[in-house]
Design a protein around this motif. Structure first.
Motif, short mmCIF file in Angstrom:
data_model
loop_
_atom_site.label_atom_id
_atom_site.label_comp_id
_atom_site.label_asym_id
_atom_site.label_seq_id
_atom_site.Cartn_x
_atom_site.Cartn_y
_atom_site.Cartn_z
N VAL A 136 -77.18 -66.65 -38.30
CA VAL A 136 -77.39 -65.42 -37.54
C VAL A 136 -77.33 -64.24 -38.50
CG1 VAL A 136 -76.55 -63.94 -35.68
CG2 VAL A 136 -76.42 -66.43 -35.46
N ALA A 137 -78.38 -63.41 -38.50
CA ALA A 137 -78.43 -62.22 -39.36
C ALA A 137 -77.33 -61.25 -38.98
CB ALA A 137 -79.80 -61.55 -39.25
N ASP A 138 -76.86 -60.48 -39.95
CA ASP A 138 -75.78 -59.53 -39.69
C ASP A 138 -76.14 -58.53 -38.59
OD1 ASP A 138 -74.18 -60.72 -41.59
OD2 ASP A 138 -74.78 -59.37 -43.20
N GLU A 139 -77.28 -57.91 -38.71
CA GLU A 139 -77.71 -56.92 -37.72
C GLU A 139 -78.75 -57.55 -36.80
OE1 GLU A 139 -78.97 -53.36 -39.64
OE2 GLU A 139 -77.02 -52.98 -40.57
N HIS A 140 -78.28 -58.46 -35.96
CA HIS A 140 -79.20 -59.17 -35.06
C HIS A 140 -79.24 -58.48 -33.71
CE1 HIS A 140 -75.18 -60.84 -34.33
NE2 HIS A 140 -75.57 -61.00 -33.08
N GLU A 141 -80.30 -58.78 -32.95
CA GLU A 141 -80.39 -58.28 -31.58
C GLU A 141 -80.79 -59.42 -30.67
OE1 GLU A 141 -83.48 -55.47 -29.40
OE2 GLU A 141 -81.83 -54.27 -30.20
N PHE A 142 -79.89 -59.79 -29.76
CA PHE A 142 -80.16 -60.83 -28.77
C PHE A 142 -80.27 -60.14 -27.41
CE2 PHE A 142 -77.68 -64.37 -31.24
CZ PHE A 142 -78.59 -64.26 -32.28
N SER A 143 -81.32 -60.44 -26.67
CA SER A 143 -81.54 -59.77 -25.39
C SER A 143 -82.11 -60.75 -24.38
CB SER A 143 -82.51 -58.60 -25.57
OG SER A 143 -83.76 -59.04 -26.08
N PHE A 144 -81.96 -60.41 -23.10
CA PHE A 144 -82.54 -61.25 -22.05
C PHE A 144 -82.93 -60.40 -20.86
CE2 PHE A 144 -78.19 -60.99 -20.57
CZ PHE A 144 -78.24 -61.13 -19.20
N GLU A 145 -83.82 -60.98 -20.05
CA GLU A 145 -84.27 -60.34 -18.82
C GLU A 145 -83.49 -60.93 -17.66
OE1 GLU A 145 -88.47 -61.08 -18.71
OE2 GLU A 145 -88.77 -60.24 -20.73
N GLY A 146 -82.85 -60.07 -16.87
CA GLY A 146 -82.06 -60.55 -15.75
C GLY A 146 -82.62 -60.08 -14.42
N HIS A 147 -82.67 -60.97 -13.47
CA HIS A 147 -83.06 -60.60 -12.11
C HIS A 147 -81.81 -60.11 -11.38
CE1 HIS A 147 -84.65 -60.57 -8.13
NE2 HIS A 147 -85.70 -61.36 -8.38
N PRO A 148 -81.80 -58.86 -10.89
CA PRO A 148 -80.58 -58.34 -10.27
C PRO A 148 -80.08 -59.16 -9.09
CG PRO A 148 -82.10 -56.56 -10.74
CD PRO A 148 -82.84 -57.84 -10.99
N ASN A 149 -80.97 -59.88 -8.42
CA ASN A 149 -80.55 -60.65 -7.25
C ASN A 149 -79.78 -61.93 -7.61
OD1 ASN A 149 -81.71 -58.73 -5.66
ND2 ASN A 149 -83.37 -60.03 -4.87
N ASN A 150 -80.00 -62.45 -8.82
CA ASN A 150 -79.34 -63.72 -9.13
C ASN A 150 -78.58 -63.70 -10.46
OD1 ASN A 150 -81.25 -64.06 -11.13
ND2 ASN A 150 -82.39 -65.67 -10.07
#
Length: 454
Positions: A136-150
């Motif tokens: 894992v790189a030092d300055e990494h960015e992990f992101s995800f899309e979330g559905h507010p209903n679930n």
């Protein structure tokens, strides 16, 4: 805004997450072996310094949203989760077997579909399986899309513990009439709940996705949605134009009639008034359709001229190699594009043969690479230059001639050997990029391939 400009420039056009755009890929000259070679070559050149990005497509949704143009499969059967994760991890293993060193992961994005269709336990298995083979790189960015209903608090906590710090929630619009039309019933309190959970857990960048131009949507709806959104204090926003592409997505975009959609100047007013409201709330315009608070990493990337755009949309990281895992995902080695099988059963079948499941792609030539950089510059920085001889190409004079009318209309300024998009021209940035799109100019489509630019 002058009505004539909207009517004049509202034509079908690409969103330019790539150049060449997918309909203009030269699939006949692409091959599996060429993709593997391009992928491995870019990895060797860039992994140690820049690392790589991963886009993981999680295609399942429990119900169909009729505004959506994404690749998805509708099911309520959650037993599909485990086999799919096993397949994605096998695909990743096949890539890792090609590489001469452990991949350095700079960015991971989980998109869909609905990533939060998957249980927290299965998402943990997925990410741990990916990271087991990686650095894992030092300055990494992990992101995800979330559905507010679930999206549950457990989803947010599990992914946070795995290194995720950015989450995007799909909001679209809070009007009940609009939500009924697009089959996305999503009360404000559901969005508030998951947003507050994310803040409480420690996510440093929370994004909400809004859409204008939806069926039955009025200006009051847009302004009310923006005000409600602002009350939750997200760090960044996407404010997209609804892409009406029923010829591609079939019945999925036929939950309403064409006459129910805002058109031309009416639709553009939704954007202009919405943008003004966002500005009042402290959101700065970043690239096309994106806004961020000045404290957010996306604004900082824009200000530092480090903003990038690829098949994941706008990103704050710029790796030359982006690998797409999962059904229909698109990979990018900078010199080549490759798309995975789009039918789930075909995707599984290729993996059963121990093959990376790409089925089409494009190898970029020298001209493609130059045009790609110009379009990236315009989309990410609202300007580009050809002062450097390496940024010049044979048809440059013709392109500049085609931009003169846009300059006359006040959409851009041509200064010496550079172009700058004006404030007035930002809503027309797709049109400006189209002037550089040599493949589109040489072969105009015989049928509509793209959504309208305005």
């Amino acid at each position: 805004m002058q009505p004539s400009l909207v009517q004049k420039y509202n034509v079908p056009g690409p969103r330019y997450t790539s150049y060449p755009t997918v309909p203009y890929w030269e699939e006949n000259s692409f091959s599996y072996d060429k993709w593997i070679h391009a992928c491995v070559d870019t990895f060797k050149q860039t992994n140690d310094k820049d690392g790589i990005s991963l886009y993981i497509h999680l295609p399942f949704c429990e119900s169909l949203c009729t505004f959506c143009g994404c690749h998805k499969r509708i099911t309520k059967r959650h037993e599909v989760e485990h086999p799919y994760i096993e397949a994605v991890l096998k695909e990743w293993e096949l890539y890792c077997d090609l590489f001469s060193a452990k991949p350095k992961i700079k960015e991971i994005h989980l998109g869909g579909g609905t990533p939060t269709f998957f249980s927290p336990e299965n998402l943990k298995q997925l990410i741990e399986g990916i990271l087991k083979e990686s650095v894992v790189a030092d300055e990494h960015e992990f992101s995800f899309e979330g559905h507010p209903n679930n999206t549950s608090k457990e989803h947010l906590q599990t992914l946070f513990d795995l290194g995720f710090r950015r989450v995007s929630f799909g909001v679209q619009d809070y009007s009940e009439k609009v939500q009924q039309a697009i089959h996305r019933i999503q009360p404000f309190h559901n969005v508030a709940k998951v947003t507050f959970w994310a803040k409480e857990i420690g996510y440093t960048s929370i994004s909400h996705d809004l859409v204008f131009g939806l069926p039955f949507q009025t200006l009051d709806d847009v302004l009310d949605t923006i005000d409600k959104t602002n009350s939750l204090h997200p760090d960044r926003l996407a404010f997209y134009s609804y892409a009406h592409v029923p010829w591609i997505k079939g019945n999925g975009q036929r939950g309403f009639n064409d006459e129910d959609l805002p058109k031309d100047d009416e639709k553009r007013a939704l954007y202009e008034e919405g943008k003004l409201q966002l500005s009042k709330h402290g959101f700065a315009e970043i690239g096309m359709d994106h806004f961020a608070l000045k404290s957010d990493s996306m604004f900082k990337a824009f200000a530092d001229r480090k903003l990038h755009r690829n098949f994941m949309g706008y990103t704050t990281t710029n790796t030359k190699l982006m690998i797409g895992l999962g059904v229909s995902s698109i990979s990018d080695s900078w010199t080549a594009f490759a798309q995975n099988e789009k039918v789930l059963e075909d995707y599984y079948a290729r993996l059963d043969k121990n093959e990376i499941p790409v089925y089409r792609g494009h190898i970029l030539n020298t001209e493609d690479l130059i045009i790609r950089q110009h379009i990236l510059n315009i989309m990410c920085h609202f300007e580009t230059s050809w002062a450097d001889p390496s940024m010049q190409f044979n048809e440059l004079e013709d392109v500049l001639a085609s931009l003169e009318e846009m300059q006359h209309d006040g959409l851009l300024q041509l200064k010496g050997q550079s172009l700058e998009v004006t404030e007035k021209g930002k809503p027309f940035v797709r049109n400006i990029c189209m002037a550089f799109d040599l493949r589109l100019k040489r072969k105009a489509p015989q049928r509509q391939l793209f959504s309208m630019t305005i």
